[in-house]
Design an enzyme around this catalytic site. Structure first.
Site, PDB file in Angstrom:
ATOM      1  N   SER A 198       0.828  -1.199   0.000  1.00  0.00           N
ATOM      2  CA  SER A 198       0.000   0.000   0.000  1.00  0.00           C
ATOM      3  C   SER A 198       0.871   1.262   0.000  1.00  0.00           C
ATOM      4  CB  SER A 198      -0.970  -0.039   1.175  1.00  0.00           C
ATOM      5  OG  SER A 198      -1.989   0.924   1.020  1.00  0.00           O
ATOM      6  N   ASP A 294      -8.710  -2.975  -6.798  1.00  0.00           N
ATOM      7  CA  ASP A 294      -8.125  -2.678  -5.487  1.00  0.00           C
ATOM      8  C   ASP A 294      -9.186  -2.044  -4.592  1.00  0.00           C
ATOM      9  OD1 ASP A 294      -6.764  -0.759  -3.516  1.00  0.00           O
ATOM     10  OD2 ASP A 294      -5.086  -1.995  -4.198  1.00  0.00           O
ATOM     11  N   HIS A 361      -6.659  -6.036  -1.283  1.00  0.00           N
ATOM     12  CA  HIS A 361      -5.659  -4.991  -1.066  1.00  0.00           C
ATOM     13  C   HIS A 361      -4.577  -5.573  -0.169  1.00  0.00           C
ATOM     14  CE1 HIS A 361      -4.175  -0.857  -0.894  1.00  0.00           C
ATOM     15  NE2 HIS A 361      -4.036  -0.977   0.409  1.00  0.00           N
TER      16      HIS A 361
END
Length: 416
Positions: A198, A294, A361
């Site tokens: 991330s 995502d 994610h």
């Protein structure tokens, strides 16, 4: 069978994990929601006993001005390698969003995202950080490091706001950590992999070539970005939610001078915070792992409540199974943009790709999505095997899934 991870929001801080009707159900607070997108659910899993690794504060960092948002020392978790991995190093950059204005950053500095005072003294090492060969076949015996994220600017800022008591020193934290780890043996590394999830995955892209230059030319160095391919794309209202966010981060935290010059010599600094403008220019081999849908980008960039005042996207953003055909077409368009963004990048033999058509994610730190009996696969290859094949040059890896809903191996995230 497609596996869904259901999240329920509760008022209390109680966290429960139960399995029923084929679903894993996790009740978490609203504040935990983004954390679970960043870190996955490994800390709630009870079906294995993960390695617990203690926090090390970087004692010399303060003198270098390399401090968290609140001025406390930064830190990392290190588990030493052994055997054939004794001289190999894996550095994992922690994720956790960004803060783009004074109010958000002041709030953040009262959490583990902005202060080592609030960081856990021990964390689980799972997925790519696991020390078990059956869970992490290629990197289990390497020196494995989790660098904690407490600057809110993807390890790239260098500024301060004295009135608010805020230090934006992400780039100094990065340098201080690398110097400390080199002194602990990383300078002698035969192999090294810089990875992150991330906001940490974005940091990998920003710092990858610099990482390569920190080590000997004889060291094999590659980089892995997981869920870091944040796209510069309009939201459902036609606005620019993520561009506005990134512009705030870049301006507030003094990021400009720490961005790759090969980008800033022809694009504005905010554009150079977007991976799509960087990845094709990188010299160091890079592997991108990303969900085509995502879930962080759907919820926070494409269809955030601020861009959807009527609530038309509310159900869809929480559960893709409730999306209308028109909403699915919009999300297919997002996938198309992602594939266009990596087209030039994927033409280079040195680079690798694993883009699966999941609503997920961060898939490298979670054991269930990294390497397990029912892990997500593309062409029967799990993320861990794809990354290992690419890193060790066993095969060229350019894996792109067919569009939703064809992939039955996804571990999709659903919020209730």
């Amino acid at each position: 069978m497609r596996k869904l991870f259901l999240l329920g929001f509760v008022v209390a801080g109680l966290i429960l994990g139960t399995e029923a009707n084929g679903y894993f159900e996790f009740n978490v607070t609203e504040l935990d929601r983004i954390e679970e997108l960043e870190y996955g659910f490994s800390k709630y899993s009870s079906n294995f006993n993960p390695l617990m690794v203690g926090l090390t504060l970087i004692r010399g960092a303060g003198a270098k001005g390399a401090v968290c948002l609140d001025g406390t020392l930064p830190g990392y978790h290190l588990h030493r390698g052994h055997g054939s991995g004794a001289n190999s190093w894996l550095i994992q950059l922690e994720g956790g969003g960004w803060c783009d204005n004074i109010r958000n950053c002041v709030y953040r500095k009262k959490s583990r995202r902005g202060s080592s005072n609030y960081m856990e003294k021990q964390i689980q090492f799972t997925g790519i950080l696991s020390n078990k060969a059956q869970q992490n076949p290629d990197f289990f015996n390497w020196n494995r490091v989790k660098l904690r994220y407490c600057d809110g600017g993807s390890f790239s800022g260098d500024s301060q706001n004295q009135a608010a008591g805020l230090q934006f020193r992400g780039e100094r934290i990065w340098r201080a950590a690398m110097e400390d780890l080199k002194a602990k043996g990383m300078r002698n590394a035969k192999q090294a992999l810089l990875s992150g999830c991330s906001a940490g995955g974005l940091a990998v892209i920003l710092r990858c070539d610099e990482f390569r230059n920190l080590l000997s030319r004889s060291t094999k160095v590659k980089c892995l970005s997981d869920a870091g391919l944040f796209l510069d794309t309009p939201d459902v209202s036609g606005g620019h939610t993520i561009r506005n966010l990134y512009n705030g981060v870049v301006q507030l935290q003094g990021v400009k001078n720490n961005l790759p010059h090969i980008c800033t010599n022809h694009l504005n600094p905010t554009s150079c915070f977007f991976p799509q403008n960087l990845i094709s220019q990188m010299k160091t081999p890079l592997f991108i792992v990303n969900a085509a849908y995502d879930i962080w980008q759907i919820q926070s960039s494409l269809a955030p409540p601020s861009a959807d005042p009527s609530g038309y996207w509310h159900e869809c953003r929480l559960n893709h199974g409730r999306c209308s055909p028109a909403q699915i077409r919009f999300l297919q368009g997002f996938r198309d943009q992602m594939l266009r963004a990596v087209r030039g990048f994927s033409n280079s033999r040195k680079n690798g790709l694993f883009i699966n058509s999941c609503f997920a994610h961060c898939q490298t730190e979670r054991q269930d999505t990294w390497f397990a009996d029912d892990s997500p696969v593309i062409h029967k290859k799990a993320v861990a095997i794809a990354v290992g094949d690419w890193y060790f040059d066993r095969a060229e890896v350019k894996l792109i899934d067919c569009p939703y809903p064809c992939d039955r191996s996804c571990h999709n995230l659903v919020f209730r």
